[in-house]
Scaffold this motif. Structure first.
Motif, PDB file in Angstrom:
ATOM      1  N   TYR A 299       0.807  -1.210   0.000  1.00  5.58           N
ATOM      2  CA  TYR A 299       0.000   0.000   0.000  1.00  5.58           C
ATOM      3  C   TYR A 299       0.840   1.259   0.000  1.00  5.58           C
ATOM      4  O   TYR A 299       0.399   2.300  -0.442  1.00  5.58           O
ATOM      5  N   ASN A 300       2.094   1.162   0.459  1.00  7.00           N
ATOM      6  CA  ASN A 300       2.919   2.356   0.500  1.00  7.00           C
ATOM      7  C   ASN A 300       3.334   2.821  -0.891  1.00  7.00           C
ATOM      8  O   ASN A 300       3.873   3.909  -1.037  1.00  7.00           O
ATOM      9  N   LEU A 301       3.076   2.023  -1.926  1.00  9.25           N
ATOM     10  CA  LEU A 301       3.357   2.475  -3.291  1.00  9.25           C
ATOM     11  C   LEU A 301       2.309   3.459  -3.774  1.00  9.25           C
ATOM     12  O   LEU A 301       2.522   4.184  -4.726  1.00  9.25           O
ATOM     13  N   CYS A 302       1.179   3.486  -3.119  1.00  3.54           N
ATOM     14  CA  CYS A 302       0.068   4.342  -3.513  1.00  3.54           C
ATOM     15  C   CYS A 302       0.213   5.696  -2.834  1.00  3.54           C
ATOM     16  O   CYS A 302       0.557   5.773  -1.667  1.00  3.54           O
ATOM     17  N   THR A 303      -0.034   6.779  -3.547  1.00  6.88           N
ATOM     18  CA  THR A 303       0.088   8.104  -2.940  1.00  6.88           C
ATOM     19  C   THR A 303      -1.146   8.482  -2.158  1.00  6.88           C
ATOM     20  O   THR A 303      -1.135   9.432  -1.415  1.00  6.88           O
ATOM     21  N   SER A 304      -2.216   7.741  -2.319  1.00  5.69           N
ATOM     22  CA  SER A 304      -3.442   8.055  -1.599  1.00  5.69           C
ATOM     23  C   SER A 304      -3.362   7.512  -0.184  1.00  5.69           C
ATOM     24  O   SER A 304      -2.785   6.475   0.061  1.00  5.69           O
ATOM     25  N   PHE A 305      -3.968   8.207   0.746  1.00  6.79           N
ATOM     26  CA  PHE A 305      -3.967   7.778   2.131  1.00  6.79           C
ATOM     27  C   PHE A 305      -5.104   6.809   2.426  1.00  6.79           C
ATOM     28  O   PHE A 305      -5.219   6.306   3.525  1.00  6.79           O
ATOM     29  N   SER A 306      -5.951   6.527   1.453  1.00  6.02           N
ATOM     30  CA  SER A 306      -7.158   5.754   1.711  1.00  6.02           C
ATOM     31  C   SER A 306      -6.873   4.338   2.192  1.00  6.02           C
ATOM     32  O   SER A 306      -7.732   3.713   2.787  1.00  6.02           O
ATOM     33  N   THR A 307      -5.686   3.797   1.952  1.00  8.00           N
ATOM     34  CA  THR A 307      -5.368   2.456   2.414  1.00  8.00           C
ATOM     35  C   THR A 307      -4.826   2.462   3.831  1.00  8.00           C
ATOM     36  O   THR A 307      -4.598   1.417   4.407  1.00  8.00           O
ATOM     37  N   ILE A 308      -4.600   3.616   4.394  1.00  8.81           N
ATOM     38  CA  ILE A 308      -4.050   3.741   5.727  1.00  8.81           C
ATOM     39  C   ILE A 308      -5.196   3.911   6.713  1.00  8.81           C
ATOM     40  O   ILE A 308      -6.208   4.523   6.412  1.00  8.81           O
TER      41      ILE A 308
ATOM     42  N   MET B 177      -1.270  11.456   4.825  1.00 10.06           N
ATOM     43  CA  MET B 177      -1.818  12.424   3.870  1.00 10.06           C
ATOM     44  C   MET B 177      -0.893  13.651   3.818  1.00 10.06           C
ATOM     45  O   MET B 177      -0.335  14.055   4.829  1.00 10.06           O
ATOM     46  N   ASN B 178      -0.759  14.245   2.631  1.00  3.19           N
ATOM     47  CA  ASN B 178       0.047  15.464   2.572  1.00  3.19           C
ATOM     48  C   ASN B 178      -0.797  16.670   2.984  1.00  3.19           C
ATOM     49  O   ASN B 178      -2.028  16.643   2.944  1.00  3.19           O
ATOM     50  N   ILE B 179      -0.112  17.715   3.384  1.00  8.97           N
ATOM     51  CA  ILE B 179      -0.768  18.898   3.947  1.00  8.97           C
ATOM     52  C   ILE B 179      -1.637  19.612   2.909  1.00  8.97           C
ATOM     53  O   ILE B 179      -2.700  20.140   3.244  1.00  8.97           O
ATOM     54  N   LEU B 180      -1.232  19.610   1.655  1.00 10.26           N
ATOM     55  CA  LEU B 180      -2.037  20.250   0.614  1.00 10.26           C
ATOM     56  C   LEU B 180      -3.386  19.552   0.469  1.00 10.26           C
ATOM     57  O   LEU B 180      -4.429  20.205   0.442  1.00 10.26           O
ATOM     58  N   GLU B 181      -3.384  18.221   0.406  1.00 11.97           N
ATOM     59  CA  GLU B 181      -4.642  17.472   0.311  1.00 11.97           C
ATOM     60  C   GLU B 181      -5.521  17.730   1.529  1.00 11.97           C
ATOM     61  O   GLU B 181      -6.730  17.894   1.403  1.00 11.97           O
ATOM     62  N   ALA B 182      -4.898  17.758   2.704  1.00 13.02           N
ATOM     63  CA  ALA B 182      -5.649  18.000   3.935  1.00 13.02           C
ATOM     64  C   ALA B 182      -6.299  19.378   3.904  1.00 13.02           C
ATOM     65  O   ALA B 182      -7.460  19.536   4.291  1.00 13.02           O
ATOM     66  N   ALA B 183      -5.560  20.368   3.430  1.00 17.47           N
ATOM     67  CA  ALA B 183      -6.109  21.722   3.337  1.00 17.47           C
ATOM     68  C   ALA B 183      -7.303  21.747   2.390  1.00 17.47           C
ATOM     69  O   ALA B 183      -8.352  22.320   2.708  1.00 17.47           O
ATOM     70  N   HIS B 184      -7.177  21.124   1.244  1.00 13.94           N
ATOM     71  CA  HIS B 184      -8.267  21.110   0.266  1.00 13.94           C
ATOM     72  C   HIS B 184      -9.494  20.376   0.811  1.00 13.94           C
ATOM     73  O   HIS B 184     -10.623  20.833   0.602  1.00 13.94           O
TER      74      HIS B 184
ATOM     75  N   GLY C 208       3.486  22.473   0.854  1.00 13.34           N
ATOM     76  CA  GLY C 208       2.472  21.654   1.513  1.00 13.34           C
ATOM     77  C   GLY C 208       2.327  20.279   0.892  1.00 13.34           C
ATOM     78  O   GLY C 208       2.020  19.309   1.592  1.00 13.34           O
ATOM     79  N   CYS C 209       2.561  20.177  -0.402  1.00  8.05           N
ATOM     80  CA  CYS C 209       2.420  18.880  -1.069  1.00  8.05           C
ATOM     81  C   CYS C 209       3.533  17.913  -0.686  1.00  8.05           C
ATOM     82  O   CYS C 209       3.413  16.711  -0.918  1.00  8.05           O
ATOM     83  N   GLN C 210       4.594  18.419  -0.086  1.00 11.08           N
ATOM     84  CA  GLN C 210       5.727  17.577   0.284  1.00 11.08           C
ATOM     85  C   GLN C 210       5.786  17.272   1.773  1.00 11.08           C
ATOM     86  O   GLN C 210       6.629  16.500   2.218  1.00 11.08           O
ATOM     87  N   VAL C 211       4.910  17.891   2.554  1.00 13.22           N
ATOM     88  CA  VAL C 211       4.861  17.631   3.992  1.00 13.22           C
ATOM     89  C   VAL C 211       3.805  16.555   4.236  1.00 13.22           C
ATOM     90  O   VAL C 211       2.625  16.773   3.996  1.00 13.22           O
ATOM     91  N   ILE C 212       4.251  15.401   4.704  1.00  9.64           N
ATOM     92  CA  ILE C 212       3.371  14.259   4.933  1.00  9.64           C
ATOM     93  C   ILE C 212       3.104  14.142   6.433  1.00  9.64           C
ATOM     94  O   ILE C 212       4.034  14.155   7.237  1.00  9.64           O
ATOM     95  N   ALA C 213       1.825  14.009   6.780  1.00  7.51           N
ATOM     96  CA  ALA C 213       1.445  13.888   8.190  1.00  7.51           C
ATOM     97  C   ALA C 213       2.016  12.606   8.780  1.00  7.51           C
ATOM     98  O   ALA C 213       1.885  11.532   8.199  1.00  7.51           O
ATOM     99  N   LYS C 214       2.666  12.756   9.933  1.00  9.76           N
ATOM    100  CA  LYS C 214       3.167  11.607  10.682  1.00  9.76           C
ATOM    101  C   LYS C 214       2.993  11.907  12.165  1.00  9.76           C
ATOM    102  O   LYS C 214       2.881  13.082  12.550  1.00  9.76           O
ATOM    103  N   PRO C 215       2.939  10.899  13.003  1.00 12.18           N
ATOM    104  CA  PRO C 215       2.605  11.110  14.417  1.00 12.18           C
ATOM    105  C   PRO C 215       3.453  12.159  15.126  1.00 12.18           C
ATOM    106  O   PRO C 215       2.938  12.929  15.943  1.00 12.18           O
ATOM    107  N   GLU C 216       4.731  12.244  14.815  1.00 13.48           N
ATOM    108  CA  GLU C 216       5.588  13.222  15.499  1.00 13.48           C
ATOM    109  C   GLU C 216       5.294  14.669  15.113  1.00 13.48           C
ATOM    110  O   GLU C 216       5.793  15.598  15.735  1.00 13.48           O
ATOM    111  N   LEU C 217       4.453  14.878  14.114  1.00 15.89           N
ATOM    112  CA  LEU C 217       4.066  16.238  13.710  1.00 15.89           C
ATOM    113  C   LEU C 217       2.756  16.671  14.364  1.00 15.89           C
ATOM    114  O   LEU C 217       2.241  17.748  14.045  1.00 15.89           O
ATOM    115  N   ASP C 218       2.209  15.866  15.261  1.00 12.31           N
ATOM    116  CA  ASP C 218       0.958  16.218  15.941  1.00 12.31           C
ATOM    117  C   ASP C 218       1.122  17.558  16.650  1.00 12.31           C
ATOM    118  O   ASP C 218       2.048  17.735  17.449  1.00 12.31           O
TER     119      ASP C 218
END
Length: 177
Positions: free
Chosen positions: A46-55, A81-88, A144-154
């Motif tokens: 699933y990590n080959l997919c850029t979509s977060f829907s499998t996570i 998910m990347n920050i740009l998608e989250a914003a949209h 924003g498109c290059q910043v990916i949400a991860k737990p340490e960024l909470d």
């Protein structure tokens, strides 16, 4: 009469002839095998997919956007998910003219705390090239498109610059080759 499979030659090529029902049966088997392969491949990779829907949708981090007027907008972003998608998805005005292809700087955000900035992956050369074109560039600027949400960024806080440079819209006229 049931059709049996027959082989014969046409212009030196071997041809298989079979009934329509045999074709449908073999087609169904092929589709089933293909589906099984796709499920196995994409579920384990699933990590080959850029979509977060499998996570897992249950793991989310808190992100705060600060707009040009200083208004804070708090959202929850799924990990991966990347920050740009989250914003949209949350109707936050963060432009993304190139749709995450690293061809513009319109999704430029400023990480407001260096502690969080240091937790991000290093920007690639391509991202740095695009950031050089960004309006209001700072030491903690990222796309924003290059910043990916991860737990340490909470809890990360991101400022949205007051303007963007979108050459396609701002009157830039490319010269023909």
């Amino acid at each position: 009469m049931l059709w049996a499979e027959r082989h014969f030659s046409v212009s030196g090529m071997r041809v298989l002839q079979r009934s329509y029902s045999q074709y449908l049966q073999s087609s169904a088997v092929t589709q089933r095998q293909s589906r099984t392969f796709q499920q196995a491949f994409f579920s384990s990779n699933y990590n080959l997919c850029t979509s977060f829907s499998t996570i897992s949708e249950t793991e989310k981090i808190n992100v705060t956007f600060v707009d040009k007027d200083g208004e804070e907008i708090h959202i929850k972003v799924p990990v991966g998910m990347n920050i740009l998608e989250a914003a949209h998805e949350n109707d936050i005005e963060l432009e993304g003219a190139c749709e995450c292809s690293l061809a513009c700087s319109t999704c430029h955000v400023i990480v407001m705390d260096t502690e969080y900035y240091n937790k991000l992956e290093e920007p690639t050369d391509e991202e740095n090239d695009m950031l050089d074109l960004a309006f209001g560039l700072t030491e903690t600027s990222r796309l924003g498109c290059q910043v990916i949400a991860k737990p340490e960024l909470d809890g990360i806080r991101l400022a949205i610059p007051s303007a963007t440079r979108n050459f396609a819209v701002d009157g830039f006229v490319p010269k023909p080759h």
